[in-house]
Design a protein around this motif. Sequence first.
Motif, PDB file in Angstrom:
ATOM      1  N   ALA A  94     -51.563  68.513-115.628  1.00  0.00           N
ATOM      2  CA  ALA A  94     -52.942  68.828-116.027  1.00  0.00           C
ATOM      3  C   ALA A  94     -53.008  69.402-117.440  1.00  0.00           C
ATOM      4  CB  ALA A  94     -53.552  69.800-115.026  1.00  0.00           C
ATOM      5  N   GLU A  95     -52.035  70.224-117.794  1.00  0.00           N
ATOM      6  CA  GLU A  95     -52.089  70.910-119.083  1.00  0.00           C
ATOM      7  C   GLU A  95     -51.537  70.075-120.247  1.00  0.00           C
ATOM      8  OE1 GLU A  95     -49.996  74.539-118.440  1.00  0.00           O
ATOM      9  OE2 GLU A  95     -51.485  75.337-117.017  1.00  0.00           O
ATOM     10  N   ASP A  96     -50.518  69.240-119.986  1.00  0.00           N
ATOM     11  CA  ASP A  96     -49.810  68.591-121.095  1.00  0.00           C
ATOM     12  C   ASP A  96     -49.759  67.072-121.055  1.00  0.00           C
ATOM     13  OD1 ASP A  96     -49.215  71.139-122.056  1.00  0.00           O
ATOM     14  OD2 ASP A  96     -47.283  71.219-121.028  1.00  0.00           O
ATOM     15  N   TYR A  97     -49.998  66.453-119.894  1.00  0.00           N
ATOM     16  CA  TYR A  97     -49.719  65.018-119.792  1.00  0.00           C
ATOM     17  C   TYR A  97     -50.858  64.203-119.193  1.00  0.00           C
ATOM     18  CZ  TYR A  97     -44.922  66.293-120.905  1.00  0.00           C
ATOM     19  OH  TYR A  97     -43.794  66.764-121.541  1.00  0.00           O
ATOM     20  N   SER A  98     -52.024  64.810-119.008  1.00  0.00           N
ATOM     21  CA  SER A  98     -53.093  64.126-118.274  1.00  0.00           C
ATOM     22  C   SER A  98     -53.650  62.908-119.009  1.00  0.00           C
ATOM     23  CB  SER A  98     -54.232  65.110-117.970  1.00  0.00           C
ATOM     24  OG  SER A  98     -54.771  65.625-119.167  1.00  0.00           O
ATOM     25  N   ALA A  99     -53.408  62.795-120.313  1.00  0.00           N
ATOM     26  CA  ALA A  99     -53.902  61.629-121.049  1.00  0.00           C
ATOM     27  C   ALA A  99     -53.126  60.366-120.695  1.00  0.00           C
ATOM     28  CB  ALA A  99     -53.826  61.886-122.553  1.00  0.00           C
ATOM     29  N   HIS A 100     -51.891  60.534-120.223  1.00  0.00           N
ATOM     30  CA  HIS A 100     -51.043  59.374-119.961  1.00  0.00           C
ATOM     31  C   HIS A 100     -50.747  59.153-118.485  1.00  0.00           C
ATOM     32  CE1 HIS A 100     -50.223  60.096-124.230  1.00  0.00           C
ATOM     33  NE2 HIS A 100     -49.853  58.837-124.296  1.00  0.00           N
ATOM     34  N   MET A 101     -50.842  60.194-117.673  1.00  0.00           N
ATOM     35  CA  MET A 101     -50.402  60.081-116.285  1.00  0.00           C
ATOM     36  C   MET A 101     -51.200  61.023-115.392  1.00  0.00           C
ATOM     37  SD  MET A 101     -46.698  61.985-116.846  1.00  0.00           S
ATOM     38  CE  MET A 101     -46.357  61.082-118.361  1.00  0.00           C
ATOM     39  N   PHE A 102     -51.093  60.780-114.077  1.00  0.00           N
ATOM     40  CA  PHE A 102     -51.781  61.641-113.124  1.00  0.00           C
ATOM     41  C   PHE A 102     -50.826  62.053-112.018  1.00  0.00           C
ATOM     42  CE2 PHE A 102     -52.392  57.299-111.612  1.00  0.00           C
ATOM     43  CZ  PHE A 102     -52.168  57.389-110.249  1.00  0.00           C
ATOM     44  N   PHE A 103     -51.118  63.186-111.391  1.00  0.00           N
ATOM     45  CA  PHE A 103     -50.348  63.719-110.273  1.00  0.00           C
ATOM     46  C   PHE A 103     -50.815  63.026-108.999  1.00  0.00           C
ATOM     47  CE2 PHE A 103     -49.457  66.706-106.853  1.00  0.00           C
ATOM     48  CZ  PHE A 103     -48.194  67.195-107.170  1.00  0.00           C
ATOM     49  N   ASP A 104     -49.890  62.459-108.254  1.00  0.00           N
ATOM     50  CA  ASP A 104     -50.228  61.733-107.030  1.00  0.00           C
ATOM     51  C   ASP A 104     -50.411  62.719-105.880  1.00  0.00           C
ATOM     52  OD1 ASP A 104     -50.442  60.116-104.818  1.00  0.00           O
ATOM     53  OD2 ASP A 104     -48.763  58.809-105.339  1.00  0.00           O
ATOM     54  N   GLU A 105     -51.649  62.945-105.514  1.00  0.00           N
ATOM     55  CA  GLU A 105     -51.974  63.918-104.473  1.00  0.00           C
ATOM     56  C   GLU A 105     -51.720  63.387-103.059  1.00  0.00           C
ATOM     57  OE1 GLU A 105     -52.653  66.961-104.943  1.00  0.00           O
ATOM     58  OE2 GLU A 105     -53.395  67.144-107.002  1.00  0.00           O
ATOM     59  N   VAL A 159     -53.510  52.984-119.854  1.00  0.00           N
ATOM     60  CA  VAL A 159     -52.564  53.426-120.887  1.00  0.00           C
ATOM     61  C   VAL A 159     -51.545  52.324-121.164  1.00  0.00           C
ATOM     62  CG1 VAL A 159     -50.714  55.083-121.390  1.00  0.00           C
ATOM     63  CG2 VAL A 159     -52.861  55.869-120.374  1.00  0.00           C
ATOM     64  N   ASP A 160     -51.284  52.081-122.437  1.00  0.00           N
ATOM     65  CA  ASP A 160     -50.294  51.086-122.823  1.00  0.00           C
ATOM     66  C   ASP A 160     -48.911  51.469-122.288  1.00  0.00           C
ATOM     67  OD1 ASP A 160     -49.444  48.784-124.747  1.00  0.00           O
ATOM     68  OD2 ASP A 160     -48.124  50.450-125.273  1.00  0.00           O
ATOM     69  N   SER A 161     -48.166  50.478-121.821  1.00  0.00           N
ATOM     70  CA  SER A 161     -46.870  50.745-121.196  1.00  0.00           C
ATOM     71  C   SER A 161     -45.910  51.452-122.146  1.00  0.00           C
ATOM     72  CB  SER A 161     -46.246  49.437-120.698  1.00  0.00           C
ATOM     73  OG  SER A 161     -44.967  49.673-120.142  1.00  0.00           O
ATOM     74  N   ALA A 162     -45.840  50.988-123.399  1.00  0.00           N
ATOM     75  CA  ALA A 162     -44.908  51.604-124.353  1.00  0.00           C
ATOM     76  C   ALA A 162     -45.270  53.064-124.601  1.00  0.00           C
ATOM     77  CB  ALA A 162     -44.911  50.812-125.658  1.00  0.00           C
ATOM     78  N   ASP A 163     -46.572  53.352-124.689  1.00  0.00           N
ATOM     79  CA  ASP A 163     -47.004  54.735-124.904  1.00  0.00           C
ATOM     80  C   ASP A 163     -46.640  55.599-123.691  1.00  0.00           C
ATOM     81  OD1 ASP A 163     -48.048  54.016-127.336  1.00  0.00           O
ATOM     82  OD2 ASP A 163     -50.118  53.851-126.613  1.00  0.00           O
ATOM     83  N   ILE A 217     -40.941  52.049-114.145  1.00  0.00           N
ATOM     84  CA  ILE A 217     -41.714  51.566-115.291  1.00  0.00           C
ATOM     85  C   ILE A 217     -43.158  52.050-115.266  1.00  0.00           C
ATOM     86  CG2 ILE A 217     -40.253  49.546-115.663  1.00  0.00           C
ATOM     87  CD1 ILE A 217     -42.391  47.868-114.230  1.00  0.00           C
ATOM     88  N   ILE A 218     -43.621  52.611-114.143  1.00  0.00           N
ATOM     89  CA  ILE A 218     -45.008  53.088-114.082  1.00  0.00           C
ATOM     90  C   ILE A 218     -45.126  54.500-113.527  1.00  0.00           C
ATOM     91  CG2 ILE A 218     -46.027  50.788-113.899  1.00  0.00           C
ATOM     92  CD1 ILE A 218     -46.354  51.333-110.870  1.00  0.00           C
ATOM     93  N   SER A 249     -49.091  44.352-107.840  1.00  0.00           N
ATOM     94  CA  SER A 249     -48.902  44.213-109.281  1.00  0.00           C
ATOM     95  C   SER A 249     -48.650  45.574-109.913  1.00  0.00           C
ATOM     96  CB  SER A 249     -50.149  43.590-109.920  1.00  0.00           C
ATOM     97  OG  SER A 249     -50.127  43.760-111.328  1.00  0.00           O
ATOM     98  N   PRO A 250     -47.600  45.716-110.742  1.00  0.00           N
ATOM     99  CA  PRO A 250     -47.396  46.993-111.432  1.00  0.00           C
ATOM    100  C   PRO A 250     -48.425  47.241-112.530  1.00  0.00           C
ATOM    101  CG  PRO A 250     -45.778  45.387-112.161  1.00  0.00           C
ATOM    102  CD  PRO A 250     -46.543  44.742-111.034  1.00  0.00           C
ATOM    103  N   VAL A 251     -49.210  46.214-112.846  1.00  0.00           N
ATOM    104  CA  VAL A 251     -50.259  46.363-113.862  1.00  0.00           C
ATOM    105  C   VAL A 251     -51.558  46.829-113.226  1.00  0.00           C
ATOM    106  CG1 VAL A 251     -51.622  45.172-115.626  1.00  0.00           C
ATOM    107  CG2 VAL A 251     -49.196  44.596-115.314  1.00  0.00           C
ATOM    108  N   THR A 252     -52.029  46.102-112.200  1.00  0.00           N
ATOM    109  CA  THR A 252     -53.310  46.439-111.569  1.00  0.00           C
ATOM    110  C   THR A 252     -53.157  47.342-110.356  1.00  0.00           C
ATOM    111  OG1 THR A 252     -53.273  44.554-110.042  1.00  0.00           O
ATOM    112  CG2 THR A 252     -54.164  44.176-112.259  1.00  0.00           C
TER     113      THR A 252
END
Length: 309
Positions: free
Chosen positions: A130-141, A155-159, A204-205, A34-37
């Motif tokens: 880490a500095e600018d986008y961590s509220a919406h996305m994460f770095f895939d380690e 996080v809401d998809s539109a945001d 989309i994600i 699922s692209p949601v869960t």
Amino acid sequence: MTATEFPAGSTPGVRLPSAPPLALLLDVDGPVASPVTRNVQPGIIADLVALAAAGIPVIFNTGRSDAFIREQVMDPMIAAGIPSGTIIHAVCEKGAVWFSYTAAGPGPIHVDHELAVPGAYGDDVRRLVAEDYSAHMFFDETKRAMVSVEQHIEVDSADYLAEQKLFDADAMDLMSRHGLGVVRLDHHAPNSDDEVDYRVDPTIISTDIESVRLGKDLGASRAVELLAAQGITPQAWRTVGDSRTDYAMADWLHHNDHAVMHVDVRPADGVPQKPYTVLTAADLGLTDDVIHDDAGGAFLRSWREALAG
């Protein structure tokens, strides 16, 4: 979907290890997870195991990392009871990484290091997130060759999609600062030698940053090679995806003289004209709102039922 969709002369339900009636080449995000869960429905796991147990090759062709496949697909399939001796293949990071697994667990991880994004660039993207986008996305380690960032589930998809455009622009700028040529959709930014070696690919994600040599067509090529090494030549293929880029699986197979049908589980993007059959949930009598893993699961179930007669 009925047994009549299996190639002429095949015998659904009979194990044909060297010439199975079908092989399945599956994108993961969307059709399987699922692209949601980001999780996989238990029914999908059960159908994957049943199809593999019936002698149908199951190969995943994904931009996801091997770690994601192990956690979200392999471990649940093993827990559901993969028969001893059954081999499942996973082509990850759009062809840069691949491995196989059985009921005993995963085999060696193979990485094509020539297709990896430079480490220094990846380090800068990690800092950028880490500095600018961590509220919406994460770095895939967990990625070994690509550089990927992904939407936080909460996080809401539109945001996220609005923020993604800003991140992608910054990722493109970073490429230029590293002297690397890059393309994002229709925007080309060659390096000083007028070359483009890398791609910023939004989904989309997530956003994947990768060699332009990676793609679902490379994954299809690796899948055929993996089966050939086992002495397996499928009579036909079913490829399954949720985006326009996933059609490259069927394109490659068709171009190389393999019988193939492609399943699009998110046809709202538009179904292109192709020289092979394209199936959607409507072909199963389902409504337009049945998409992603609900549609993918319906097709897996239909193929399992067709094999059972």
